[in-house]
Structure formats: structure tokens, C-alpha cells
Motif scaffolding. Sequence first.
Motif, PDB file in Angstrom:
ATOM      1  N   LEU A  52       0.827  -1.199   0.000  1.00  0.00           N
ATOM      2  CA  LEU A  52       0.000   0.000   0.000  1.00  0.00           C
ATOM      3  C   LEU A  52       0.866   1.256   0.000  1.00  0.00           C
ATOM      4  N   PHE A  53       1.861   1.309   0.859  1.00  0.00           N
ATOM      5  CA  PHE A  53       2.691   2.503   0.922  1.00  0.00           C
ATOM      6  C   PHE A  53       3.668   2.586  -0.244  1.00  0.00           C
ATOM      7  N   PHE A  54       4.020   1.464  -0.836  1.00  0.00           N
ATOM      8  CA  PHE A  54       4.792   1.482  -2.069  1.00  0.00           C
ATOM      9  C   PHE A  54       3.959   2.132  -3.176  1.00  0.00           C
ATOM     10  N   GLY A  55       2.687   1.774  -3.240  1.00  0.00           N
ATOM     11  CA  GLY A  55       1.786   2.391  -4.221  1.00  0.00           C
ATOM     12  C   GLY A  55       1.602   3.873  -3.978  1.00  0.00           C
ATOM     13  N   PHE A  56       1.457   4.275  -2.690  1.00  0.00           N
ATOM     14  CA  PHE A  56       1.341   5.699  -2.372  1.00  0.00           C
ATOM     15  C   PHE A  56       2.596   6.464  -2.769  1.00  0.00           C
ATOM     16  N   GLY A  57       3.762   5.847  -2.603  1.00  0.00           N
ATOM     17  CA  GLY A  57       5.005   6.496  -2.982  1.00  0.00           C
ATOM     18  C   GLY A  57       5.172   6.596  -4.482  1.00  0.00           C
ATOM     19  N   MET A  58       4.608   5.649  -5.211  1.00  0.00           N
ATOM     20  CA  MET A  58       4.727   5.648  -6.666  1.00  0.00           C
ATOM     21  C   MET A  58       3.713   6.586  -7.327  1.00  0.00           C
ATOM     22  N   LEU A  59       2.664   6.941  -6.635  1.00  0.00           N
ATOM     23  CA  LEU A  59       1.605   7.773  -7.195  1.00  0.00           C
ATOM     24  C   LEU A  59       2.082   9.147  -7.683  1.00  0.00           C
ATOM     25  N   PRO A  60       2.885   9.910  -6.938  1.00  0.00           N
ATOM     26  CA  PRO A  60       3.331  11.211  -7.461  1.00  0.00           C
ATOM     27  C   PRO A  60       4.204  11.086  -8.711  1.00  0.00           C
ATOM     28  N   VAL A  61       5.055  10.076  -8.755  1.00  0.00           N
ATOM     29  CA  VAL A  61       5.913   9.879  -9.929  1.00  0.00           C
ATOM     30  C   VAL A  61       5.063   9.525 -11.147  1.00  0.00           C
ATOM     31  N   TRP A  62       4.088   8.670 -10.953  1.00  0.00           N
ATOM     32  CA  TRP A  62       3.190   8.295 -12.043  1.00  0.00           C
ATOM     33  C   TRP A  62       2.431   9.511 -12.553  1.00  0.00           C
ATOM     34  N   ALA A  63       1.919  10.331 -11.623  1.00  0.00           N
ATOM     35  CA  ALA A  63       1.171  11.527 -12.028  1.00  0.00           C
ATOM     36  C   ALA A  63       2.075  12.501 -12.789  1.00  0.00           C
ATOM     37  N   TYR A  64       3.312  12.670 -12.336  1.00  0.00           N
ATOM     38  CA  TYR A  64       4.247  13.561 -13.021  1.00  0.00           C
ATOM     39  C   TYR A  64       4.530  13.054 -14.436  1.00  0.00           C
ATOM     40  N   LEU A  65       4.780  11.763 -14.588  1.00  0.00           N
ATOM     41  CA  LEU A  65       5.082  11.213 -15.908  1.00  0.00           C
ATOM     42  C   LEU A  65       3.877  11.302 -16.837  1.00  0.00           C
ATOM     43  N   ARG A  66       2.683  11.117 -16.322  1.00  0.00           N
ATOM     44  CA  ARG A  66       1.479  11.280 -17.143  1.00  0.00           C
ATOM     45  C   ARG A  66       1.339  12.729 -17.604  1.00  0.00           C
ATOM     46  N   ALA A  67       1.647  13.687 -16.733  1.00  0.00           N
ATOM     47  CA  ALA A  67       1.564  15.097 -17.102  1.00  0.00           C
ATOM     48  C   ALA A  67       2.601  15.432 -18.178  1.00  0.00           C
ATOM     49  N   VAL A  68       3.799  14.889 -18.054  1.00  0.00           N
ATOM     50  CA  VAL A  68       4.831  15.134 -19.064  1.00  0.00           C
ATOM     51  C   VAL A  68       4.410  14.550 -20.403  1.00  0.00           C
ATOM     52  N   ARG A  69       3.879  13.330 -20.382  1.00  0.00           N
ATOM     53  CA  ARG A  69       3.425  12.700 -21.627  1.00  0.00           C
ATOM     54  C   ARG A  69       2.297  13.503 -22.263  1.00  0.00           C
ATOM     55  N   TRP A  70       1.368  13.983 -21.447  1.00  0.00           N
ATOM     56  CA  TRP A  70       0.255  14.784 -21.961  1.00  0.00           C
ATOM     57  C   TRP A  70       0.774  16.057 -22.605  1.00  0.00           C
ATOM     58  N   ARG A  71       1.730  16.736 -21.929  1.00  0.00           N
ATOM     59  CA  ARG A  71       2.284  17.975 -22.465  1.00  0.00           C
ATOM     60  C   ARG A  71       3.023  17.729 -23.773  1.00  0.00           C
ATOM     61  N   LEU A  72       3.801  16.658 -23.840  1.00  0.00           N
ATOM     62  CA  LEU A  72       4.538  16.362 -25.064  1.00  0.00           C
ATOM     63  C   LEU A  72       3.593  15.983 -26.205  1.00  0.00           C
ATOM     64  N   ASN A  73       2.539  15.253 -25.910  1.00  0.00           N
ATOM     65  CA  ASN A  73       1.561  14.919 -26.949  1.00  0.00           C
ATOM     66  C   ASN A  73       0.873  16.170 -27.475  1.00  0.00           C
ATOM     67  N   ARG A  74       0.576  17.118 -26.600  1.00  0.00           N
ATOM     68  CA  ARG A  74      -0.013  18.387 -27.049  1.00  0.00           C
ATOM     69  C   ARG A  74       0.961  19.151 -27.923  1.00  0.00           C
ATOM     70  N   ARG A  75       2.235  19.149 -27.544  1.00  0.00           N
ATOM     71  CA  ARG A  75       3.233  19.864 -28.340  1.00  0.00           C
ATOM     72  C   ARG A  75       3.388  19.219 -29.713  1.00  0.00           C
ATOM     73  N   ILE A  76       3.417  17.894 -29.758  1.00  0.00           N
ATOM     74  CA  ILE A  76       3.536  17.186 -31.042  1.00  0.00           C
ATOM     75  C   ILE A  76       2.324  17.492 -31.920  1.00  0.00           C
ATOM     76  N   ALA A  77       1.132  17.452 -31.332  1.00  0.00           N
ATOM     77  CA  ALA A  77      -0.077  17.751 -32.107  1.00  0.00           C
ATOM     78  C   ALA A  77      -0.047  19.176 -32.634  1.00  0.00           C
ATOM     79  N   SER A  78       0.423  20.112 -31.825  1.00  0.00           N
ATOM     80  CA  SER A  78       0.511  21.503 -32.277  1.00  0.00           C
ATOM     81  C   SER A  78       1.491  21.645 -33.439  1.00  0.00           C
ATOM     82  N   LEU A  79       2.643  21.000 -33.331  1.00  0.00           N
ATOM     83  CA  LEU A  79       3.625  21.068 -34.414  1.00  0.00           C
ATOM     84  C   LEU A  79       3.105  20.401 -35.681  1.00  0.00           C
ATOM     85  N   GLU A  80       2.405  19.277 -35.539  1.00  0.00           N
ATOM     86  CA  GLU A  80       1.835  18.612 -36.708  1.00  0.00           C
ATOM     87  C   GLU A  80       0.788  19.506 -37.377  1.00  0.00           C
ATOM     88  N   ASN A  81      -0.038  20.165 -36.571  1.00  0.00           N
ATOM     89  CA  ASN A  81      -1.062  21.048 -37.143  1.00  0.00           C
ATOM     90  C   ASN A  81      -0.432  22.233 -37.865  1.00  0.00           C
TER      91      ASN A  81
END
Length: 116
Positions: A52-81
Motif C-alpha cells: 500500500l505505501f509502495f503504491g502511495f510512494g509511486m503515485l506522485p511519480v506516475w502523475a508527473y510522468l502522465r503530465a509530461v506525456r500529456w504535455r509532449l503529446n499536445r506539443r507534437i499535435a501543435s507542431l503537426e497542425n
Amino acid sequence: MQVIRTIAWIVLTAVLVAFIAMNWTKVPVNFWPLADGNYFHFEWPVGVVALLFFGFGMLPVWAYLRAVRWRLNRRIASLENSLRATSMASLATPAEAAPVASDTIPTETPSEIEKS
């Protein structure tokens, strides 16, 4: 590569199951101090608490990586457009004809060339 990934997941799962099975003794987990000096606590098995606490510790890292992926996908879509808009604009305007030098244009007709 898929076989290696599958084997790694099986090994990880086996290690986690073995860890939980070996540490099934219940321990008190204190969550919050109460006004009377005691603690608000639960008694859970050690393996469950660790996971349980391993999962709680991994949650912020997972959220950060999802945010980075989302931002990069938006940037790629903008450049493609923007690339798509630029290429469509260049296709819409007619290409200017390159000037042809007058000395490269043959003055004789093909029949005249054959006669000489």
C-alpha cells in the motif's frame, strides 16, 4: 522482447506474493493521534502495508510522468497542425514558373534537325 517482459512480470508477481505470504503477521499502523493520547490505527498484515505505501510512494511519480506525456503529446499535435497548415498553404498557391534561358530553347524544329 515481449517474452522477456512477460517473464519479468511473472517473476515480479511471484516475489510480491512470496513477500506477502512470508509477512502475514498483523501489525498496528498508527494513522493519526487522537485527543486522549491514543492513535487511530488499523491492524494489517505487513505485506499489505508495504504494498500500500509502495503504491502511495509511486503515485506522485506516475502523475508527473502522465503530465509530461500529456504535455509532449499536445506539443507534437501543435507542431503537426502547424506543419499541415504550412504545407496546405504552399499547395494552395501556384508555384512560380522558373524562367527558362532563351539560349537553351532550340530554334530549330525536330524535322530541321533530322535534315542536317
